[in-house]
Design a protein around this motif. Structure first.
Motif, PDB file in Angstrom:
ATOM      1  N   GLY A 219     -43.852 -61.662  22.112  1.00  0.00           N
ATOM      2  CA  GLY A 219     -45.015 -61.994  22.927  1.00  0.00           C
ATOM      3  C   GLY A 219     -45.138 -61.046  24.107  1.00  0.00           C
ATOM      4  N   LYS A 220     -46.329 -60.966  24.655  1.00  0.00           N
ATOM      5  CA  LYS A 220     -46.542 -60.122  25.831  1.00  0.00           C
ATOM      6  C   LYS A 220     -45.766 -60.690  27.014  1.00  0.00           C
ATOM      7  N   LYS A 221     -45.125 -59.817  27.744  1.00  0.00           N
ATOM      8  CA  LYS A 221     -44.359 -60.258  28.898  1.00  0.00           C
ATOM      9  C   LYS A 221     -45.303 -60.727  29.997  1.00  0.00           C
ATOM     10  N   LYS A 222     -44.918 -61.826  30.633  1.00  0.00           N
ATOM     11  CA  LYS A 222     -45.732 -62.345  31.733  1.00  0.00           C
ATOM     12  C   LYS A 222     -45.663 -61.388  32.906  1.00  0.00           C
ATOM     13  N   ASN A 223     -46.768 -61.296  33.618  1.00  0.00           N
ATOM     14  CA  ASN A 223     -46.810 -60.458  34.810  1.00  0.00           C
ATOM     15  C   ASN A 223     -46.083 -61.182  35.941  1.00  0.00           C
ATOM     16  N   LYS A 224     -44.899 -60.696  36.264  1.00  0.00           N
ATOM     17  CA  LYS A 224     -44.092 -61.352  37.288  1.00  0.00           C
ATOM     18  C   LYS A 224     -44.459 -60.872  38.701  1.00  0.00           C
ATOM     19  N   ASN A 225     -45.298 -59.875  38.756  1.00  0.00           N
ATOM     20  CA  ASN A 225     -45.711 -59.350  40.053  1.00  0.00           C
ATOM     21  C   ASN A 225     -46.762 -60.269  40.661  1.00  0.00           C
ATOM     22  N   ASN A 226     -46.548 -60.731  41.871  1.00  0.00           N
ATOM     23  CA  ASN A 226     -47.492 -61.639  42.522  1.00  0.00           C
ATOM     24  C   ASN A 226     -48.696 -60.923  43.130  1.00  0.00           C
ATOM     25  N   ILE A 227     -48.690 -59.603  43.067  1.00  0.00           N
ATOM     26  CA  ILE A 227     -49.796 -58.830  43.630  1.00  0.00           C
ATOM     27  C   ILE A 227     -50.934 -58.768  42.621  1.00  0.00           C
ATOM     28  N   VAL A 228     -52.107 -59.171  43.043  1.00  0.00           N
ATOM     29  CA  VAL A 228     -53.276 -59.148  42.161  1.00  0.00           C
ATOM     30  C   VAL A 228     -53.868 -57.743  42.181  1.00  0.00           C
ATOM     31  N   SER A 229     -53.821 -57.059  41.058  1.00  0.00           N
ATOM     32  CA  SER A 229     -54.299 -55.677  40.990  1.00  0.00           C
ATOM     33  C   SER A 229     -55.821 -55.618  41.024  1.00  0.00           C
ATOM     34  N   SER A 230     -56.330 -54.428  41.309  1.00  0.00           N
ATOM     35  CA  SER A 230     -57.784 -54.230  41.340  1.00  0.00           C
ATOM     36  C   SER A 230     -58.389 -54.455  39.952  1.00  0.00           C
ATOM     37  N   LYS A 231     -57.618 -54.145  38.899  1.00  0.00           N
ATOM     38  CA  LYS A 231     -58.091 -54.343  37.533  1.00  0.00           C
ATOM     39  C   LYS A 231     -58.309 -55.830  37.242  1.00  0.00           C
ATOM     40  N   ILE A 232     -57.372 -56.663  37.730  1.00  0.00           N
ATOM     41  CA  ILE A 232     -57.495 -58.109  37.536  1.00  0.00           C
ATOM     42  C   ILE A 232     -58.688 -58.637  38.317  1.00  0.00           C
ATOM     43  N   LEU A 233     -58.841 -58.185  39.561  1.00  0.00           N
ATOM     44  CA  LEU A 233     -59.952 -58.647  40.395  1.00  0.00           C
ATOM     45  C   LEU A 233     -61.302 -58.208  39.835  1.00  0.00           C
ATOM     46  N   ASN A 234     -61.363 -56.984  39.324  1.00  0.00           N
ATOM     47  CA  ASN A 234     -62.617 -56.486  38.743  1.00  0.00           C
ATOM     48  C   ASN A 234     -63.031 -57.323  37.538  1.00  0.00           C
ATOM     49  N   THR A 235     -62.028 -57.675  36.715  1.00  0.00           N
ATOM     50  CA  THR A 235     -62.310 -58.513  35.543  1.00  0.00           C
ATOM     51  C   THR A 235     -62.813 -59.876  35.987  1.00  0.00           C
ATOM     52  N   PHE A 236     -62.156 -60.456  37.003  1.00  0.00           N
ATOM     53  CA  PHE A 236     -62.578 -61.753  37.536  1.00  0.00           C
ATOM     54  C   PHE A 236     -64.014 -61.688  38.063  1.00  0.00           C
ATOM     55  N   SER A 246     -63.956 -71.282  38.518  1.00  0.00           N
ATOM     56  CA  SER A 246     -62.708 -71.825  37.984  1.00  0.00           C
ATOM     57  C   SER A 246     -62.453 -71.334  36.563  1.00  0.00           C
ATOM     58  N   THR A 247     -63.549 -71.255  35.769  1.00  0.00           N
ATOM     59  CA  THR A 247     -63.427 -70.773  34.392  1.00  0.00           C
ATOM     60  C   THR A 247     -63.085 -69.284  34.373  1.00  0.00           C
ATOM     61  N   ALA A 248     -63.715 -68.536  35.286  1.00  0.00           N
ATOM     62  CA  ALA A 248     -63.451 -67.099  35.383  1.00  0.00           C
ATOM     63  C   ALA A 248     -61.987 -66.839  35.740  1.00  0.00           C
ATOM     64  N   ILE A 249     -61.426 -67.676  36.604  1.00  0.00           N
ATOM     65  CA  ILE A 249     -60.017 -67.542  36.992  1.00  0.00           C
ATOM     66  C   ILE A 249     -59.109 -67.811  35.798  1.00  0.00           C
ATOM     67  N   LYS A 250     -59.407 -68.874  35.056  1.00  0.00           N
ATOM     68  CA  LYS A 250     -58.585 -69.228  33.887  1.00  0.00           C
ATOM     69  C   LYS A 250     -58.596 -68.121  32.839  1.00  0.00           C
ATOM     70  N   ILE A 251     -59.807 -67.603  32.557  1.00  0.00           N
ATOM     71  CA  ILE A 251     -59.934 -66.565  31.530  1.00  0.00           C
ATOM     72  C   ILE A 251     -59.229 -65.290  31.964  1.00  0.00           C
ATOM     73  N   THR A 252     -59.431 -64.899  33.219  1.00  0.00           N
ATOM     74  CA  THR A 252     -58.793 -63.681  33.732  1.00  0.00           C
ATOM     75  C   THR A 252     -57.274 -63.797  33.695  1.00  0.00           C
ATOM     76  N   ALA A 253     -56.766 -64.949  34.116  1.00  0.00           N
ATOM     77  CA  ALA A 253     -55.310 -65.169  34.110  1.00  0.00           C
ATOM     78  C   ALA A 253     -54.751 -65.080  32.703  1.00  0.00           C
ATOM     79  N   LYS A 254     -55.491 -65.612  31.731  1.00  0.00           N
ATOM     80  CA  LYS A 254     -55.040 -65.586  30.341  1.00  0.00           C
ATOM     81  C   LYS A 254     -55.054 -64.169  29.782  1.00  0.00           C
TER      82      LYS A 254
END
Length: 276
Positions: A219-236, A246-254
């Protein structure tokens, strides 16, 4: 539901042998193959056919037999019945007719290979065979990219090299996989490594192009880094324009295997700072 050996005939259980000896009929996916097993254990019983071609037609006949008090054992060509094999419709209709379904434990290539895979076994998903068409196969592998659980697949030996190549291209050359060939048979081989290493091995060994294959992908390794990258924020930010926050957060996190609570707190804090 009687599991039969996936290779070594001695893997059958005493209970399975007893059931096959005492039921009124044995419904088999492959009568010729099942006869080898029955002969080995001196089991004499009437065999009936149930395969992907005749299951819809014959299910009613077998349900009538069960309703009339007959006992039927269902077996597949090898392994646990119904797992990627015919029999589902018969089981479904048995429940609809208040007929008791009794499952016996036994051989299953997916679980047997998983136990020796060297990959995480506490959480896993079984995906059966990948689509035969290349584009559909690629799409399926892409959909599994972010899966955190160990992934179990079955594959044809003729397609093994192409499938591992696609997994390497889509999931990366360092993704850990295990390939198991001919589990429980004398030609059994189990190889663990990165997609790059496994691809090199099977390309240089023609024995891998024969027999039954099980592929296990870490399985893909979980992101253990607590820093939210610009790529994650852009997707959100893209997703929140199309759906609730709330849905956007769930989908982005997944998508990124990121902790949704950390992402939520980051979004809230960012909004507070903008207000301040």
């Amino acid at each position: 539901m009687v599991p039969t050996p996936i290779g070594n005939l001695l893997d059958i259980t005493y209970r399975s042998i007893n059931i096959l000896k005492n039921v009124d009929y044995i419904v088999s996916e492959n009568i010729k193959h099942t006869l080898i097993l029955l002969k080995y254990f001196s089991i004499k019983n009437k065999l009936l056919s149930l395969n992907i071609c005749n299951e819809k037609k014959k299910k009613n006949k077998y349900i009538d037999m069960l309703n009339n008090g007959k006992n039927i054992a269902i077996v597949s060509k090898a392994g646990t019945p119904v797992i990627n094999d015919p029999g589902y419709l018969l089981v479904k209709y048995a429940y609809s007719n208040n007929i008791r379904v009794v499952p016996l434990p036994g051989a299953c290539a997916a679980i047997t290979a998983l136990s020796a895979s060297g990959l995480k076994t506490n959480q896993f998903c079984y995906e059966g065979f990948l689509p035969k068409k290349k584009k559909s196969c690629e799409k399926k592998i892409y959909s599994l990219c972010r899966e955190l659980r160990t992934i179990i697949l079955y594959e044809s030996p003729k397609r093994l090299i192409n499938t591992i190549t696609l997994i390497k291209q889509i999931m990366g050359s360092k993704r850990k996989i295990t390939v198991a060939k001919e589990i429980t048979k004398k030609w059994e081989k189990i190889k663990k490594g990165t997609t790059k290493e496994i691809l090199s091995t099977i390309k240089n060994d023609t024995n891998w192009t024969k027999g039954e294959i099980t592929i296990l992908i870490s399985g893909k390794k979980k992101n253990k880094n607590n820093i939210v990258s610009s790529k994650i924020l852009n997707t959100f930010n893209i997703l929140k324009k199309e759906t609730k926050k709330s849905t956007a957060i769930k989908i982005t996190a997944k998508i990124f295997g990121f902790n949704k609570n950390i992402l939520y707190n980051n979004v809230i804090n960012k909004k507070s700072n903008e207000v301040d």
